[in-house]
Design a protein around this motif. Sequence first.
Motif, mmCIF file in Angstrom:
data_model
loop_
_atom_site.group_PDB
_atom_site.id
_atom_site.type_symbol
_atom_site.label_atom_id
_atom_site.label_comp_id
_atom_site.label_asym_id
_atom_site.label_seq_id
_atom_site.Cartn_x
_atom_site.Cartn_y
_atom_site.Cartn_z
ATOM 1 N N LEU A 19 21.108 3.109 -25.456
ATOM 2 C CA LEU A 19 20.900 3.208 -24.018
ATOM 3 C C LEU A 19 21.698 2.094 -23.339
ATOM 4 C CD1 LEU A 19 17.027 3.719 -24.026
ATOM 5 C CD2 LEU A 19 18.799 5.474 -24.102
ATOM 6 N N HIS A 20 22.600 2.479 -22.458
ATOM 7 C CA HIS A 20 23.452 1.501 -21.786
ATOM 8 C C HIS A 20 23.018 1.391 -20.333
ATOM 9 C CE1 HIS A 20 27.405 0.215 -19.861
ATOM 10 N NE2 HIS A 20 27.012 -0.801 -20.600
ATOM 11 N N PHE A 21 22.585 0.185 -19.920
ATOM 12 C CA PHE A 21 22.112 -0.056 -18.560
ATOM 13 C C PHE A 21 23.192 -0.795 -17.768
ATOM 14 C CE2 PHE A 21 18.450 0.437 -21.251
ATOM 15 C CZ PHE A 21 17.572 1.192 -20.503
ATOM 16 N N ASN A 22 22.970 -0.894 -16.463
ATOM 17 C CA ASN A 22 23.957 -1.566 -15.618
ATOM 18 C C ASN A 22 23.766 -3.074 -15.568
ATOM 19 O OD1 ASN A 22 21.551 -1.379 -14.149
ATOM 20 N ND2 ASN A 22 22.623 -1.486 -12.188
ATOM 21 N N GLU A 23 22.766 -3.601 -16.265
ATOM 22 C CA GLU A 23 22.557 -5.040 -16.349
ATOM 23 C C GLU A 23 21.734 -5.331 -17.589
ATOM 24 O OE1 GLU A 23 18.650 -6.176 -13.838
ATOM 25 O OE2 GLU A 23 20.349 -5.601 -12.584
ATOM 26 N N PRO A 24 21.709 -6.573 -18.075
ATOM 27 C CA PRO A 24 20.932 -6.891 -19.280
ATOM 28 C C PRO A 24 19.453 -6.561 -19.114
ATOM 29 C CG PRO A 24 22.453 -8.673 -18.784
ATOM 30 C CD PRO A 24 22.495 -7.736 -17.612
ATOM 31 N N VAL A 25 18.828 -6.073 -20.173
ATOM 32 C CA VAL A 25 17.420 -5.699 -20.153
ATOM 33 C C VAL A 25 16.721 -6.258 -21.378
ATOM 34 C CG1 VAL A 25 17.826 -3.567 -18.837
ATOM 35 C CG2 VAL A 25 17.881 -3.509 -21.337
ATOM 36 N N SER A 26 15.385 -6.241 -21.333
ATOM 37 C CA SER A 26 14.556 -6.633 -22.474
ATOM 38 C C SER A 26 13.619 -5.482 -22.794
ATOM 39 C CB SER A 26 13.738 -7.884 -22.152
ATOM 40 O OG SER A 26 14.582 -8.963 -21.809
ATOM 41 N N GLY A 44 0.785 -1.221 0.000
ATOM 42 C CA GLY A 44 0.000 0.000 0.000
ATOM 43 C C GLY A 44 0.811 1.260 0.000
ATOM 44 N N GLY A 45 2.095 1.185 0.283
ATOM 45 C CA GLY A 45 2.896 2.390 0.412
ATOM 46 C C GLY A 45 3.621 2.739 -0.861
ATOM 47 N N GLY A 46 3.324 3.927 -1.394
ATOM 48 C CA GLY A 46 4.088 4.407 -2.547
ATOM 49 C C GLY A 46 3.512 3.941 -3.853
ATOM 50 N N GLU A 47 3.504 4.845 -4.809
ATOM 51 C CA GLU A 47 2.961 4.524 -6.125
ATOM 52 C C GLU A 47 4.039 4.124 -7.118
ATOM 53 O OE1 GLU A 47 -0.137 4.396 -7.400
ATOM 54 O OE2 GLU A 47 -0.946 4.635 -5.415
ATOM 55 N N HIS A 48 5.291 4.332 -6.754
ATOM 56 C CA HIS A 48 6.349 4.039 -7.722
ATOM 57 C C HIS A 48 6.896 2.651 -7.503
ATOM 58 C CE1 HIS A 48 6.615 8.092 -9.393
ATOM 59 N NE2 HIS A 48 6.348 8.501 -8.167
ATOM 60 N N ALA A 49 6.873 1.872 -8.561
ATOM 61 C CA ALA A 49 7.444 0.529 -8.482
ATOM 62 C C ALA A 49 8.959 0.633 -8.434
ATOM 63 C CB ALA A 49 7.027 -0.295 -9.704
ATOM 64 N N LEU A 50 9.582 -0.166 -7.589
ATOM 65 C CA LEU A 50 11.026 -0.140 -7.442
ATOM 66 C C LEU A 50 11.660 -1.053 -8.482
ATOM 67 C CD1 LEU A 50 11.149 -0.315 -3.570
ATOM 68 C CD2 LEU A 50 11.537 1.692 -4.984
ATOM 69 N N ALA A 51 12.633 -0.526 -9.191
ATOM 70 C CA ALA A 51 13.272 -1.303 -10.247
ATOM 71 C C ALA A 51 14.729 -1.536 -9.903
ATOM 72 C CB ALA A 51 13.148 -0.560 -11.580
ATOM 73 N N HIS A 52 15.334 -2.518 -10.553
ATOM 74 C CA HIS A 52 16.696 -2.905 -10.230
ATOM 75 C C HIS A 52 17.692 -2.487 -11.289
ATOM 76 C CE1 HIS A 52 14.808 -6.329 -7.675
ATOM 77 N NE2 HIS A 52 14.458 -5.136 -7.296
ATOM 78 N N ALA A 53 17.302 -2.417 -12.531
ATOM 79 C CA ALA A 53 18.200 -1.930 -13.558
ATOM 80 C C ALA A 53 18.247 -0.400 -13.497
ATOM 81 C CB ALA A 53 17.732 -2.388 -14.940
ATOM 82 N N ALA A 54 19.333 0.167 -13.991
ATOM 83 C CA ALA A 54 19.461 1.623 -14.014
ATOM 84 C C ALA A 54 20.166 2.016 -15.301
ATOM 85 C CB ALA A 54 20.245 2.123 -12.799
ATOM 86 N N LEU A 55 19.756 3.142 -15.868
ATOM 87 C CA LEU A 55 20.388 3.657 -17.069
ATOM 88 C C LEU A 55 21.728 4.276 -16.683
ATOM 89 C CD1 LEU A 55 20.091 4.243 -20.138
ATOM 90 C CD2 LEU A 55 19.151 6.470 -19.490
#
Length: 532
Positions: free
Chosen positions: A48-55, A17-28
């Motif tokens: 775009l280069h991220f700190n881990e593989p993305v889809s 219930g707390g917070g509307e922003h989903a927490l993500a693990h990859a970062a640009l």
Amino acid sequence: MKRAILLMLWLTLAILGGGEHALAHAALVESHPADGASVEEAPATVRLHFNEPVSPLVVSLTDARGQVHRGLHAAVRNEVLEVAIPGDLPRGSHVLSYRVASGDGHPIGGSVVFSIGAPTGSAPTPGVEGNQAVRRSLWLARVALYLGLFAGVGGTFFQAWLAPGRKAGRVERILTGFVVLGIVAATMSLGLQGVDALGETPASLGTVAAWAAGWRTSFGPTSAIGAVALLLAGMGLRGQMGWRRVCTISAMAGVGLSLAWSGHASAAAPQWLTRPAVFLHAVGVAYWIGALIPLVFAIRQAPAVALPVVRRFSTGALMAVAMLTLAGLVLAAIQVEAPANLTGTDYGRVLIAKTILVITLLGLAALNRMRLTPALASPGGTDGRWLVRSVAVEIVLSVAILALVGLWRFTPPPRALAASAEATASASVHLHSPRIMAQVTLSPGRAGVTRARIVIASGRAEPTSPKEVILVLARPEAGIEAIARPARRDGRQGWLVEGLVLPQAGAWQVRVDILVDDFEKSSLEGSISIRP
């Protein structure tokens, strides 16, 4: 025990219930052209280069006229996402918006603003909004999937291997119910994962796009393997004993493989250690939790007859508990990293609550093994009621633990938070001329030892492969003359300078000398701000 369960419920409500922003693990980490950069010509691609593989999930471009270009071609190579840009863009500022899924299935979104010629303003960067109804549904579906995999698959394994001579009856119907629940949950989880990845509402669950997006995340194979494991478990409830045992042991392997395919722990490094640890942990949990319901019915029906079954389970449980405990400790150490993160992060607080319940569960298991199980064999001993009650409490605690584990879908582990913080704490500068451009990123972007990454491209941001790249940094006003370091090639367009020492914070002059070929050399200059 009541306090531990209340803590679990409080954490559930607080995190969902707390917070509307989903927490993500990859970062640009960086973009090319850089966010806010101005170029003379429209780039052919934006990288775009991220700190881990993305889809990639959704990519769109809002041009200087306000027209939105959707369906852009996006190609991904590990951590780098290349987006093809339309060639007829007007002069002015353009906003490239993206949504991608990180390695553990979490969505991340943002925007990169670049200008052709002079800037004409920019749009705000959108965040990744989390719909509360979707998050609650995801949690419920995840817990239901765990119940199907652990209670359903583990229960059918118990019936085939530890209690082969017992008539199933009501237990078979209950286990079938868990198997069906798991299959439905695996299916719904896939769709909800896609809805969450796209940032949509539950109404979009009926669209093909949501299911396709869910399949493109790392959770797609997890749900498919889990569903196959559940189907094998259902097949293992009937037929000859040899067939049942083949089906149920295959289903148990499927439980481990399913959960090792995605998630926080499986995405952590080193994966040669984390994925096998998740596999063993999941199989151990399925062995333990899956036996609880069949044990209750076996003891209630005939305590003396059930004694050999209880003893067989207890012997195997020693190995299962040792296996899941060791694997759990390894995974916790990798995820938490430092003791302070246990109380300083949501992930750590969930882990503390889970640990309290697991210790209570282990205490009950020890009581059952040392006191209540031997009492079944003693002359004039117990009729098994106390053992049944103890196992029933184990069932309640197990459900509470699974409910807590489901919360980890929304709580990034400290090691991921640290990686994201490091990625976003870099300093970057975009340098360009009409013929060539360079993106220089220092990680971390503060005084001291740092690492420089340089991406070279043509004036239209097309890939290019120079023969040599030298990075030069200076701060003349502080008496620091040029620090020149040759870069080594890192991939097709990247160049690295390791162990670079910048002794002071402030504005530094930066120059990149590029030997394009044997006859052409270019130098790009600018400045970069280094934090204390």
